[in-house]
Every structure is written in C-alpha cells, then in structure tokens.
Scaffold this motif. Structure first.
Motif, PDB file in Angstrom:
ATOM      1  N   UNK A  49       0.830  -1.212   0.000  1.00 40.05           N
ATOM      2  CA  UNK A  49       0.000   0.000   0.000  1.00 40.05           C
ATOM      3  C   UNK A  49       0.862   1.259   0.000  1.00 40.05           C
ATOM      4  N   UNK A  50       1.963   1.245   0.744  1.00 45.15           N
ATOM      5  CA  UNK A  50       2.850   2.415   0.784  1.00 45.15           C
ATOM      6  C   UNK A  50       3.510   2.647  -0.569  1.00 45.15           C
ATOM      7  N   UNK A  51       3.842   1.561  -1.258  1.00 42.87           N
ATOM      8  CA  UNK A  51       4.439   1.655  -2.602  1.00 42.87           C
ATOM      9  C   UNK A  51       3.431   2.196  -3.609  1.00 42.87           C
ATOM     10  N   UNK A  52       2.240   1.617  -3.627  1.00 42.88           N
ATOM     11  CA  UNK A  52       1.208   2.006  -4.598  1.00 42.88           C
ATOM     12  C   UNK A  52       0.788   3.457  -4.389  1.00 42.88           C
ATOM     13  N   UNK A  53       0.556   3.843  -3.136  1.00 38.38           N
ATOM     14  CA  UNK A  53       0.132   5.216  -2.838  1.00 38.38           C
ATOM     15  C   UNK A  53       1.170   6.225  -3.300  1.00 38.38           C
ATOM     16  N   UNK A  54       2.415   5.945  -3.008  1.00 38.64           N
ATOM     17  CA  UNK A  54       3.516   6.849  -3.358  1.00 38.64           C
ATOM     18  C   UNK A  54       3.597   7.080  -4.864  1.00 38.64           C
ATOM     19  N   UNK A 135      15.160  -1.891  -4.161  1.00 39.05           N
ATOM     20  CA  UNK A 135      15.396  -2.166  -5.585  1.00 39.05           C
ATOM     21  C   UNK A 135      14.149  -1.908  -6.405  1.00 39.05           C
ATOM     22  N   UNK A 136      13.001  -2.364  -5.909  1.00 33.09           N
ATOM     23  CA  UNK A 136      11.736  -2.141  -6.611  1.00 33.09           C
ATOM     24  C   UNK A 136      11.447  -0.656  -6.743  1.00 33.09           C
ATOM     25  N   UNK A 201       3.375   0.810 -16.577  1.00 33.31           N
ATOM     26  CA  UNK A 201       4.591   0.000 -16.614  1.00 33.31           C
ATOM     27  C   UNK A 201       5.026  -0.393 -15.202  1.00 33.31           C
ATOM     28  N   UNK A 202       4.897   0.537 -14.262  1.00 30.02           N
ATOM     29  CA  UNK A 202       5.281   0.229 -12.883  1.00 30.02           C
ATOM     30  C   UNK A 202       4.337  -0.794 -12.268  1.00 30.02           C
ATOM     31  N   UNK A 203       3.083  -0.817 -12.708  1.00 30.00           N
ATOM     32  CA  UNK A 203       2.129  -1.820 -12.225  1.00 30.00           C
ATOM     33  C   UNK A 203       2.551  -3.217 -12.663  1.00 30.00           C
TER      34      UNK A 203
END
Length: 254
Positions: A49-54, A135-136, A201-203
């Motif tokens: 969730x923190x990755x997606x929100x950002x 890395x992600x 692309x990030x998805x």
C-alpha cells in the motif's frame, strides 16, 4: 563541447529560480506528507500500500509539475530578452532546445531518486515498516524518468509557443488522463497515451516482482506500450527539433 557548455549554462541560469526551489521542495514535501498521514492512521500501513500510494500520487501529479516547470523555463527565456538566447546567441536552436530539455530531465532524475530515498528511509525509520524493497522503488523510479521524456518535450514546445498559462492547462489535462487510465477505463488504451506509461509500466513491474502469475514477454498491451513509448518519444524528439528550427519567436496573439 558546445552541447556541454549549453547544458552547464542552463544549470547556472536556474540557480536562483523557482525551478530549483520546486526540485528541492518536492523531495521533502511529498515524503513528509505521506509519512505524517501513515503515522496518523489508526491501523498500520503495508509495504504494498505504501508503494502504490507513493507512485500513484507521483503518476497523477507529474503532468502538472512538468507543465509548470516547462512553462517557467520558457517564460524565463522570454523575459530574459524575447528568446534571444534561443533564436540568435547560440548558433544551433536545436542544440539549445535539447540541452535545456536534458537539463530538466536530469533535474527530474535527481528529484525523483532523492524523493524515493527520503521516502523509503522514512518508512523504515519513522513508520517502522521493515519490508521496504529499495530495488523495486528505484527500478520504478527509472521507469518514471524514462516515461516522462515525451512529456518534457511536449510541454516544452507548448511552453515556448503559448506560455505557462496554456502549458499549465495542458498539464491539468494530462493529470485527468493519467488518473483515468489508472482505472479500468485505460485497460485497452493506456499503451498509446504517454501520460499513462509510468503508472502502467510500474504496475506490471510490481506484479512481476511479487511473482504474480503475469506474462511479460507475450503480453500484448505491454509490448504495445513498449513500442509506443519508443516510437512516440522518438517521434516527439524529431518533431520538436524540426519545430524549433522553424520557430520565429512568440507572437503577441499566441
């Protein structure tokens, strides 16, 4: 050598400008706002969730930010002598234009990775989130920088032609497109819309990273998006160079 001198000159011209302030403030303000929000929540935030929100916030906000930056740079050239630097001082207009765009893309790269670094370190040290995949985050940052090249060229042309007002309007149009293409509305058309490239692309990258059953090599939309990114970005480079070589300055009724 002339390109290098033009590039260094562009950086020197932005030392005391709003351009520099924007690139210094965003890496601090965005992570600070998100971390404060996560800390104020009743429940804890997960790594996904923190990755997606950002990156969703960056994906939606990028068109407006780029359009404002390009408009500011173009208007500063107008205020400095009605584009004399672009039209007469430097022998090659294309060289001046590309060096200026390169300066902005390079600045975006620094701002992007500074934002990611501050955000990920804050997640671990302040929020207490241990599962932060650096890395992600950095691979996604590379995707966002590469995907933004088309927008910088596009908005730079709009900025030189019409100024920051029209450029900002196009930026908000890009924001709407970026937001809509994050939903199911964009599932079939995102590959052909430059404002959707970074998020989509990030998805795919995120899903692949999580070992979700997703086919990358034979995925038709992913392949279409890759070809579209290369062709449209390359085409925009050619179009912008041809346009700037024939441009005679901004008219009062533009």
């Amino acid at each position: 050598m002339q390109f290098y001198r033009c590039l260094m000159s562009e950086f020197k011209k932005r030392k005391r400008s709003l351009f520099l302030l924007l690139h210094l403030s965003i890496p601090v303000m965005l992570p600070a706002a998100l971390v404060m929000y996560f800390l104020s929540r009743n429940g804890s935030i997960g790594s996904e969730a923190s990755y997606v929100t950002f990156f969703e916030l960056i994906g939606v906000g990028t068109p407006v930010i780029i359009s404002i930056i390009c408009g500011l740079v173009a208007d500063s050239e107008n205020e400095a002598g009605h584009f004399q630097n672009m039209l007469g001082v430097i022998q090659s207009r294309a060289l001046s234009f590309i060096s200026q765009t390169t300066m902005m893309i390079f600045s975006n790269c620094i701002a992007m990775f500074s934002t990611i670094s501050i955000y990920t370190l804050a997640l671990k040290s302040l929020v207490g989130l241990d599962e932060v995949d650096f890395t992600l985050y950095y691979l996604t940052g590379i995707i966002f920088v590469v995907a933004s090249i088309f927008q910088y060229l596009f908005y730079q042309v709009i900025g030189y032609k019409y100024g920051i007002g029209s450029c900002s309007l196009w930026g908000f149009a890009g924001l709407i497109i970026a937001a809509l293409t994050m939903t199911s509305i964009g599932d079939k058309i995102w590959a052909f819309l430059p404002w959707a490239w970074a998020s989509r692309f990030s998805e795919y990258l995120s899903n692949y990273w999580k070992t979700v059953d997703i086919e990358l090599v034979g995925n038709p939309m992913l392949i279409s998006g890759g070809y579209s990114l290369v062709i449209l970005t390359g085409g925009m480079i050619i179009v912008s160079i041809v346009w700037i070589n024939h441009w005679a300055g901004r008219k009062s009724n533009d």
